[in-house]
Design an enzyme around this catalytic site. Structure first.
Site, PDB file in Angstrom:
ATOM      1  N   LYS A  16       0.848  -1.197   0.000  1.00 36.21           N
ATOM      2  CA  LYS A  16       0.000   0.000   0.000  1.00 36.21           C
ATOM      3  C   LYS A  16       0.889   1.255   0.000  1.00 36.21           C
ATOM      4  O   LYS A  16       2.071   1.187   0.319  1.00 36.21           O
ATOM      5  CB  LYS A  16      -0.876   0.037   1.262  1.00 36.21           C
TER       6      LYS A  16
ATOM      7  N   ARG B  87      -9.881 -11.913   2.087  1.00 32.48           N
ATOM      8  CA  ARG B  87     -10.677 -13.031   1.551  1.00 32.48           C
ATOM      9  C   ARG B  87      -9.929 -14.352   1.676  1.00 32.48           C
ATOM     10  O   ARG B  87     -10.543 -15.407   1.750  1.00 32.48           O
ATOM     11  CB  ARG B  87     -11.088 -12.720   0.112  1.00 32.48           C
TER      12      ARG B  87
HETATM   13  N1  BES Z   1      -8.064  -3.928   4.403  1.00 25.82           N
HETATM   14  C1  BES Z   1      -8.221  -3.556   3.035  1.00 25.82           C
HETATM   15  C2  BES Z   1      -9.542  -2.840   2.757  1.00 25.82           C
HETATM   16  C3  BES Z   1      -9.715  -1.501   3.392  1.00 25.82           C
HETATM   17  C4  BES Z   1      -9.372  -0.363   2.698  1.00 25.82           C
HETATM   18  C5  BES Z   1     -10.273  -1.369   4.645  1.00 25.82           C
HETATM   19  C6  BES Z   1      -9.551   0.878   3.285  1.00 25.82           C
HETATM   20  C7  BES Z   1     -10.446  -0.133   5.236  1.00 25.82           C
HETATM   21  C8  BES Z   1     -10.093   0.999   4.546  1.00 25.82           C
HETATM   22  C9  BES Z   1      -8.166  -4.788   2.147  1.00 25.82           C
HETATM   23  O1  BES Z   1      -7.357  -5.806   2.602  1.00 25.82           O
HETATM   24  C10 BES Z   1      -7.633  -4.374   0.822  1.00 25.82           C
HETATM   25  O2  BES Z   1      -6.521  -3.932   0.776  1.00 25.82           O
HETATM   26  N2  BES Z   1      -8.430  -4.531  -0.223  1.00 25.82           N
HETATM   27  C11 BES Z   1      -8.021  -4.172  -1.541  1.00 25.82           C
HETATM   28  C12 BES Z   1      -8.412  -5.298  -2.468  1.00 25.82           C
HETATM   29  C13 BES Z   1      -7.924  -5.118  -3.891  1.00 25.82           C
HETATM   30  C14 BES Z   1      -6.426  -5.229  -3.926  1.00 25.82           C
HETATM   31  C15 BES Z   1      -8.569  -6.170  -4.757  1.00 25.82           C
HETATM   32  C16 BES Z   1      -8.748  -2.880  -1.926  1.00 25.82           C
HETATM   33  O3  BES Z   1      -9.939  -2.765  -1.661  1.00 25.82           O
HETATM   34  O4  BES Z   1      -8.085  -1.992  -2.460  1.00 25.82           O
HETATM   35 MN    MN Z   2      -5.352  -5.547   2.033  1.00 27.61          MN
END
Ligand code: BES
Ligand code: MN
Ligand code: ZN
Length: 500
Positions: free
Chosen positions: A277, A351
């Protein structure tokens, strides 16, 4: 220490710093319900005040607006606005409870509750107390002296039944409020202080003390023996070993009680892994274990409330970090139920661990499975940070959860498990891949993946990436962790228990 609450009598008003009354008004005047006595503990309570006066004091007709009148030597008198119409919405009572608690700022307070305003005694007192306790949560400075909220029913003497309902509502509000605040404290705790083993330890500490609850914490070797390939794959990049907490509340094992299994995402820190990230993107990622905190707090509260229902909570816990050992884009993981997932983005880790958790849940063949996860940024884009996403494979279950959501005040919107989007998660090398089409319905593709691990049992999924935290204090929410859906699930479980 947290604020406490109890039911009292007008005699208690002699010993508090603040006496609170609800005033309802329009643009002419604000009125206090007729059962509120004209004199309490040496102070005069007016029957009505003009809207012009109220406005000068900063009291508006918006629900939960407040103003305080100081008295020399006696208690302060707090007016809290009940809005222009008669109160019936539980969430308004929660906001009133929060406003009373905040305005008393740490001092003991008696809320004079006119009985003619109360239609559902248990629910109303529970809501007031929930609002007061939730809003008085502080992550820092939690050691202030506990100040008591005393709810003082005023009006014609209630029946024993009515009085008991008021009292049990207060007790339930204390249980629920403290359980939710327990979850919020875990969620707000820095990831450095709360790796999986510490989170698991705190959950075990809380739950093992409760009657009819059994709890175990699986160490890495057990997780390997149980073939939780998703959890192991995510955790392999971290020096911190994973955990899985499995808790069961079964008040009457000899009976065939309804059984609900809760599964919560417990990523104690989500850096994204090798699909790292941005710095900005990981600032709040200590909260990525919200789902785990929610389901563990719910099972604790279910036990404390003595619900007549069997509940199991499953919380896989891990960090998601990049390292020389981390899972790589293109790797394939084998989940507990034998299905394989191609990991194309290591940031879609929730997931992967939920797939294992849901597989375990399905093996128990419960009446319903509910999972809670801060799963996708796409949920936040679609619904913002005050509405959670609800997915359900079963309409009756969705209906019951939406009813519970309306009562809890935690807004949920049902999103579709749209069959055509199954194609978004097709993989060339495995049963599925862990990402959908870039920029397209990411909350749905994540939910469709999860469904594959539920063995066609009635299942619901809460994606709370947005409302899992609040960027400011609002009503009875404090800034930071919200433990969103904990109260909705508890309301749902209470309803199942009552109908069992
Ligand atoms: N924990 C994050 C989702 C999240 C984002 C929660 C912002 C709270 C605030 C999750 O693990 C994630 O990173 N999801 C990705 C998935 C994508 C790479 C398919 C996302 O939503 O960007
Ligand atoms: Mn994530
Ligand atoms: Zn995550």
């Amino acid at each position: 220490m947290e604020r406490t609450a109890r039911l009292g009598t007008t005699n208690d008003a002699d010993n508090v710093t603040v006496i609170a009354v609800v005033a309802r008004g329009d643009d002419q005047e604000f009125r206090v319900s007729h059962s509120v006595p004209a004199h309490v503990a040496g102070i005069d309570i007016p029957k009505s005040v003009s809207a012009a006066w109220a406005q000068r004091q900063g009291l508006s007709s918006a629900v939960a607006s407040t103003t305080t009148l100081r008295s020399v030597g006696g208690s302060d008198l707090l007016f809290v606005s009940g809005g222009s119409e008669s109160l019936n919405e539980l969430d308004e009572w929660r906001r009133i409870g929060a406003a009373v608690s905040k305005s008393a700022s740490g001092n003991s307070v008696a809320l004079l509750l006119a009985l003619e305003d109360v239609s559902e005694p248990h629910r109303v007192t529970q809501a007031i107390v929930e609002g007061a306790l939730l809003s008085s949560y502080r992550y820092r400075g939690g050691d202030e002296e506990a100040a008591e909220l005393v709810i003082v029913p005023v009006g014609p003497l209630p029946t024993v039944e009515f009085h008991d309902a008021l009292a049990s509502g207060v007790a339930a509000g204390v249980t629920v409020g403290n359980a939710v605040n327990w979850a919020k404290r875990l969620i707000d705790t820095p990831a450095g202080d709360l790796p999986p083993k510490e989170l698991a330890k705190r959950a075990v500490q809380r739950l093992e003390a409760l009657e009819h609850v059994s709890v175990s914490s699986w160490a890495e070797s057990k997780i390997e023996d149980e073939r939780l390939g998703g959890l192991l794959g995510v955790s392999q990049g971290s020096a911190q070993p994973p955990r899985l907490v499995l808790a069961t509340y079964d008040p009457r094992p000899e009976e065939d009680l309804p059984h609900v299994v809760l599964v919560g995402k417990g990523v104690t820190f989500d850096s994204g892994g090798l699909s790292l990230k941005s710095g900005e993107g990981m600032m709040t990622m200590k909260t990525d274990m919200t789902g785990a905190a929610v389901v563990l707090s719910v099972i604790g509260a279910a036990a404390e409330l003595g619900l007549s229902i069997k509940v199991t909570a499953i919380a896989p816990m891990t960090e998601n970090l990049p390292s020389h050992r981390a899972v790589k884009p293109g790797d394939v993981l084998t989940i507990r139920n034998g299905m394989t997932i191609e990991v194309l983005n290591t940031d879609a880790e929730g997931r992967l661990i939920l797939a294992d958790g849901l597989s375990l849940a399905a093996e128990l063949e419960p009446d319903a499975i509910i999972d809670v996860a801060t799963l996708t940024g796409a949920q936040n884009v679609a619904l913002g940070d005050e509405i959670g996403g609800l997915f359900a494979s079963d309409d009756a279950l969705a209906e019951q959860l939406l009813l519970a959501s309306a009562a809890s005040g935690e807004a949920l919107c049902r999103l579709p498990l749209f069959e055509n989007y199954e194609s978004h998660i097709e993989s060339d090398v495995a049963d599925m891949k862990n990402i959908g089409k870039p920029g397209k319905a990411g909350a749905i593709s994540a939910a469709l993946l999860l469904r594959r691990f539920t063995n066609s049992l009635p299942w619901a999924h809460f994606d709370i990436a947005g409302p899992g935290r609040s960027d400011a204090a609002r009503g009875y929410y404090t800034k930071g962790a919200t433990a969103f859906t904990a109260r909705t699930i508890l309301e749902y479980l209470s309803n199942v228990s009552a109908n069992a």
